[in-house]
Design an enzyme around this catalytic site. Structure first.
Site, PDB file in Angstrom:
ATOM      1  N   PHE A 114      60.930  35.764  42.608  1.00  0.00           N
ATOM      2  CA  PHE A 114      62.169  35.334  41.980  1.00  0.00           C
ATOM      3  C   PHE A 114      62.360  36.125  40.693  1.00  0.00           C
ATOM      4  CE2 PHE A 114      65.537  32.173  41.972  1.00  0.00           C
ATOM      5  CZ  PHE A 114      65.570  31.821  43.308  1.00  0.00           C
ATOM      6  N   GLN A 234      73.542  28.374  30.319  1.00  0.00           N
ATOM      7  CA  GLN A 234      73.389  29.520  31.227  1.00  0.00           C
ATOM      8  C   GLN A 234      74.551  29.673  32.201  1.00  0.00           C
ATOM      9  OE1 GLN A 234      70.216  29.659  34.551  1.00  0.00           O
ATOM     10  NE2 GLN A 234      69.527  31.196  33.097  1.00  0.00           N
ATOM     11  N   HIS A 236      75.393  31.558  35.593  1.00  0.00           N
ATOM     12  CA  HIS A 236      74.749  32.269  36.699  1.00  0.00           C
ATOM     13  C   HIS A 236      75.710  33.353  37.170  1.00  0.00           C
ATOM     14  CE1 HIS A 236      72.829  33.054  40.508  1.00  0.00           C
ATOM     15  NE2 HIS A 236      71.847  32.230  40.220  1.00  0.00           N
ATOM     16  N   LEU A 246      77.390  28.051  43.989  1.00  0.00           N
ATOM     17  CA  LEU A 246      76.375  29.058  43.742  1.00  0.00           C
ATOM     18  C   LEU A 246      75.991  29.847  44.982  1.00  0.00           C
ATOM     19  CD1 LEU A 246      74.570  29.803  41.270  1.00  0.00           C
ATOM     20  CD2 LEU A 246      72.766  28.584  42.447  1.00  0.00           C
ATOM     21  N   GLU A 249      70.258  33.393  43.736  1.00  0.00           N
ATOM     22  CA  GLU A 249      69.640  34.663  43.364  1.00  0.00           C
ATOM     23  C   GLU A 249      68.868  35.263  44.537  1.00  0.00           C
ATOM     24  OE1 GLU A 249      68.294  34.472  39.233  1.00  0.00           O
ATOM     25  OE2 GLU A 249      66.417  35.330  39.947  1.00  0.00           O
ATOM     26  N   ARG A 280      69.496  36.591  34.291  1.00  0.00           N
ATOM     27  CA  ARG A 280      70.847  36.089  34.569  1.00  0.00           C
ATOM     28  C   ARG A 280      71.823  36.357  33.438  1.00  0.00           C
ATOM     29  NH1 ARG A 280      69.051  30.323  37.339  1.00  0.00           N
ATOM     30  NH2 ARG A 280      68.290  31.310  39.236  1.00  0.00           N
ATOM     31  N   HIS A 346      76.165  27.009  34.818  1.00  0.00           N
ATOM     32  CA  HIS A 346      75.075  26.619  35.719  1.00  0.00           C
ATOM     33  C   HIS A 346      74.056  25.660  35.130  1.00  0.00           C
ATOM     34  CE1 HIS A 346      72.429  27.009  39.098  1.00  0.00           C
ATOM     35  NE2 HIS A 346      71.473  27.594  38.410  1.00  0.00           N
ATOM     36  N   ARG A 388      66.985  30.261  30.899  1.00  0.00           N
ATOM     37  CA  ARG A 388      65.962  29.769  31.838  1.00  0.00           C
ATOM     38  C   ARG A 388      65.769  30.746  32.996  1.00  0.00           C
ATOM     39  NH1 ARG A 388      66.279  27.366  36.752  1.00  0.00           N
ATOM     40  NH2 ARG A 388      68.468  26.781  36.671  1.00  0.00           N
TER      41      ARG A 388
END
Ligand SMILES: Cc1cc2nc3c(=O)[nH]c(=O)nc-3n(C[C@H](O)[C@H](O)[C@H](O)COP(=O)(O)OP(=O)(O)OC[C@H]3O[C@@H](n4cnc5c(N)ncnc54)[C@H](O)[C@@H]3O)c2cc1C
Length: 578
Positions: A114, A234, A236, A246, A249, A280, A346, A388
Site C-alpha cells: 500500500f 485528507q 483522497h 472512492l 488506492e 495522497r 476522505h 494518514r
C-alpha cells in the site's frame, strides 16, 4: 427514559466494537444512529496495516517510521510507537475472534502493498496490509458485531446521541433521541467512549457515508472540550467525478495511472520515482495543479484514472469493485475507457484529543477528563499527524479501540457512577423543541449545500488567507441562519428531517473549527497546503492546534500543544522528499 450501565459506547464502527469486546463482566451499551454493520468502517476495502512480516521481512519500527514521515512530522511519536507495536497483537486478536483474512499458501495471514509503507526506512515497498479480499472493513464489522452479541453487549440501534453529560468535571452519561419514536433517553454511566467517526459530509464531494457528520466532535466541542488539528483533513486523489465515491488506492497499486486532458501520464513529471503512488496529499495537489494549468479533461475540473493497459482479466480479478463503481455511477467502462476522477474529502486526521489510553485530554498539559474516552476517526491521538497513510486508520481503530476498552475496564472497577447533573435532558429537549417549533423559514438542505460548496471551494486541497476568511464569514452567516431552520415534518416517528437538521448543526461546528485552524496555520504541511505559505515551518508550526468553542456563536479560541518527539535520530523531522 432512564438507563444505567457501567459503560456507554457511542458508535458501532470498528473502534466502538473493538472497545466493547474488552469489557467482560461489565454492563455495556452501544448506541448507534445507524444499524451497527452499516457504519462507515464497512466501506474500507484496502486493508489493515501491521508489520507481521509474513511474506517478507518487516518491523514495527519501519512501520512507525513510515507513519511519522507520512504524517509530515506532526505525529506524536510515542503514540505512533504504540500504534505500530500493538498493531501486530490487535490483528491477531481479530484473527482469533474469527475474521476471515486472506491466507498465504502455508496458512498465514496474507499481506499486500500500500502507498507509503516501506521496508528499512524508505528503501522500497513492503507487504504490510492484512486484508480480507476487498472488504476488510466489512469483515471487521461483521466479526466484531457477532462477538459483541456473544458477549451480551446491549445495542441501542438508531439512537442519535445529542449531548454529553458531565458533573463536577466527570463524564457521567449521554442523552440520545430514539429515532423510531422521537423519545429522549438518558444513559447514565461510569465511563463513556465516543467512537462516532468522521465528518466528510462537510464537503460536497466526499467518499464518506451519509452518517459521517462529525457528531462526536461537535458534542464534545459544545461541552468545552477542544478539537485538535482540525485543519488536517485528507483529500483522497481518486474520487469519482462529482459523486466523490472512492476508487481505492489499490487501483494505482495494481498499476493504474492518472491521465490529463492532453493524454499525458502527468505524475511522472511531478514525482519521477513514486509517480502515481506518491502520498495522497501530493497526488491530490498535482491533480489540482493540472486542472489549474488547463490540463483538465475538456478544460473542466477533473482528470482520468486509467486502468485500460492492465487488461480485462486483471481488472476483473483485482479491481472488481472499482469497475462496478465506474459503470454504476458514471456509465463508464474502465476496460475500454479512462474513468473521470477528482480529489474527494476522505479522512479527518484531527479530532477530540486523547492520550495513548484513549482518555480525552482537555488542554496543552494533557489533563484527562475523567470517565471520557474517544477512539477511531473522531479522536486525535495524533498518530496520523498531517496526513494518514492508507490502511493506517483501521489499525488505529483496533489498537486504540482496544486500549480504550481496557482502560475503561480499570476505571469502572475503581469508580462509582457520578451523580447526573440536574435536568440532564434540558439541553437536548431545548435543541429538539426549538427545531420543532421554529417558524424561521430557513431550510436545512439549503444551508448544508451552501456550506458544502464553500468548503469545496475554499477549504479544500489548496487554501489561501483570503479564501479562508471568506469561508469563515460564510460559515458564521450559516450558523445564524441555522437558528431559524424550520422543519416541514413535525412528526415524532422516524423524523429523518429532524435528524438531518441536528446533524447539520454538528457539521457546521466541524467546518468552523477546521477553517479556523486552517487560517491560523501559516505554513504548508501534509494535507494542509497554503498557497500563500507554501513551505513547512518547523520553527513556528511544529505544534498542534486546539480549537475551543467560545461563549458567543462565532467565537473560536485557538490554543497550541507541542508535538511529542522521541530521542532517536531516525524520527527527527526531515524534509519529506520522495
Ligand atoms: C470509502 C472509504 C474507504 C476506506 N478505506 C480504508 C482502508 O482500506 N483502510 C483504512 O485503514 N481506512 C480506510 N478508510 C478509513 C476508515 O474506514 C475510517 O476512518 C474508519 O472506518 C472509521 O471508523 P470509526 O469506528 O471511527 O467510525 P465509523 O465506522 O464511521 O462508525 C461511526 C459510528 O458512530 C455512530 N454514530 C455517529 N454519530 C452518532 C450519534 N450522534 N449518535 C449515535 N451514534 C452515532 C454511527 O452510527 C456508527 O456506528 C476508508 C474510509 C472510507 C470512507
Amino acid at each position: 427514559m432512564y438507563h444505567k450501565f457501567d459503560v456507554i459506547i457511542v458508535g458501532a464502527g470498528g473502534a466502538g466494537l473493538m472497545a466493547a469486546m474488552q469489557l467482560p463482566g461489565a454492563s455495556v451499551a452501544v448506541l448507534t444512529k445507524v444499524y451497527p454493520t452499516r457504519s462507515h468502517t464497512g466501506a474500507a476495502q484496502g486493508g489493515v496495516a501491521a508489520a507481521l512480516g509474513n511474506l517478507e521481512e518487516d518491523h514495527w519500527k519501519w512501520h512507525m517510521y513510515d507513519t511519522v514521515k507520512g504524517g509530515d512530522y506532526l505525529v506524536d511519536q510515542p503514540a505512533a510507537e504504540v500504534l505500530t507495536r500493538e498493531a501486530i497483537d490487535a490483528v491477531y486478536e481479530l484473527e482469533h475472534r474469527g475474521l476471515p483474512f486472506n491466507r498465504t499458501a502455508d496458512g498465514r495471514i496474507d499481506q499486500r502493498r500500500f502507498g507509503g509503507h516501506t521496508r528499512n526506512y524508505g528503501e522500497g515497498p513492503v507487504r504490510r496490509s492484512c486484508y480480507a479480499a476487498d472488504r476488510t472493513g466489512h469483515m471487521i464489522l461483521q466479526t466484531m458485531y457477532q462477538n459483541a452479541i456473544k458477549n451480551q453487549v446491549r445495542f441501542f440501534n438508531e439512537f442519535l446521541m445529542l449531548d454529553l453529560l458531565m458533573n463536577d468535571g466527570q463524564a457521567c452519561g449521554v442523552v440520545a433521541l430514539e429515532i423510531r419514536t422521537g423519545e429522549i433517553h438518558t444513559f447514565h454511566a461510569k465511563a463513556i467512549l465516543f467512537a462516532t467517526g468522521g465528518y466528510g459530509r462537510a464537503w460536497r464531494v466526499t467518499s464518506n457515508a451519509f452518517a459521517c457528520m462529525g457528531d462526536g466532535m461537535s458534542v464534545a466541542y459544545r461541552r468545552g472540550i477542544p478539537l485538535e488539528d482540525m485543519e488536517m483533513y485528507q483529500f483522497h486523489p481518486t474520487g469519482i467525478y462529482k459523486v466523490g465515491v472512492l476508487l481505492s488506492e489499490a487501483a494505482r497499486g495494481e498499476g493504474g495511472k492518472l491521465l490529463n486532458g492532453k493524454g499525458e501520464y502527468f505524475m511522472e513529471r511531478y514525482m519521477p520515482t513514486m509517480k502515481d503512488l506518491a502520498p495522497r496529499d501530493i497526488v491530490s495537489r498535482c491533480i489540482i495543479q493540472e486542472i489549474k494549468d488547463g490540463n483538465g479533461v475538456d478544460g473542466k475540473d477533473y482528470v482520468y484514472l486509467d486502468v485500460r493497459h492492465l487488461g480485462a482479466a486483471k481488472i476483473a480479478e483485482k479491481l472488481p469493485d472499482i469497475t462496478d463503481f465506474a459503470r454504476n455511477y458514471l456509465g463508464v467502462e474502465p476496460i475500454t475507457e479512462p474513468v473521470p476522477i477528482q480529489p474527494t474529502a476522505h479522512y479527518a486526521m484531527g479530532g477530540i484529543p486523547t492520550d495513548i489510553d484513549a482518555r480525552v485530554v482537555i488542554d496543552d498539559q494533557w489533563t484527562p477528563q475523567p470517565g471520557f474516552y474517544a477512539a477511531g476517526e473522531v479522536a486525535c491521538v495524533s498518530v496520523h499527524g498531517a496526513n494518514r497513510l492508507g490502511t493506517n486508520s483501521l489499525v488505529d481503530l483496533i489498537v486504540f479501540g482496544r486500549r480504550a476498552g481496557k482502560h475503561m475496564a480499570q476505571f469502572i472497577a475503581s469508580n462509582d457512577h457520578a451523580p447526573l447533573p440536574s435536568e440532564p435532558e434540558g439541553y437536548s429537549r431545548e435543541l429538539v423543541d426549538r427545531l420543532y417549533s421554529s417558524k424561521g423559514g430557513e431550510s436545512a438542505a439549503n444551508i448544508r449545500a451552501t456550506m458544502q460548496n464553500e468548503m469545496d471551494d475554499k477549504v479544500f486541497v489548496e487554501r489561501t488567507e483570503n479564501g479562508l476568511r471568506k469561508a469563515l464569514d460564510t460559515i458564521a452567516g450559516l450558523q445564524d441562519s441555522y437558528k431559524n431552520v424550520q422543519l416541514q415534518d413535525k412528526g415524532k416517528h422516524f423524523n429523518t428531517e429532524l435528524v438531518e437538521a441536528v446533524e447539520l448543526g454538528f457539521l457546521l461546528d466541524c467546518a468552523e473549527a477546521t477553517t479556523h485552524g486552517a487560517l491560523a496555520r501559516q505554513e504548508s504541511r501534509g494535507a494542509h497546503f497554503r498557497l500563500d505559505y507554501p513551505k513547512r515551518d518547523d520553527v513556528n508550526w511544529l505544534k498542534h492546534t486546539l480549537a475551543f468553542k467560545g461563549e458567543k456563536t462565532h467565537d473560536v479560541r485557538l490554543d497550541y500543544k507541542d508535538v511529542i518527539l522521541i530521542d532517536d535520530p531516525i524520527f527527527k523531522p526531515k524534509e519529506r522528499k520522495y
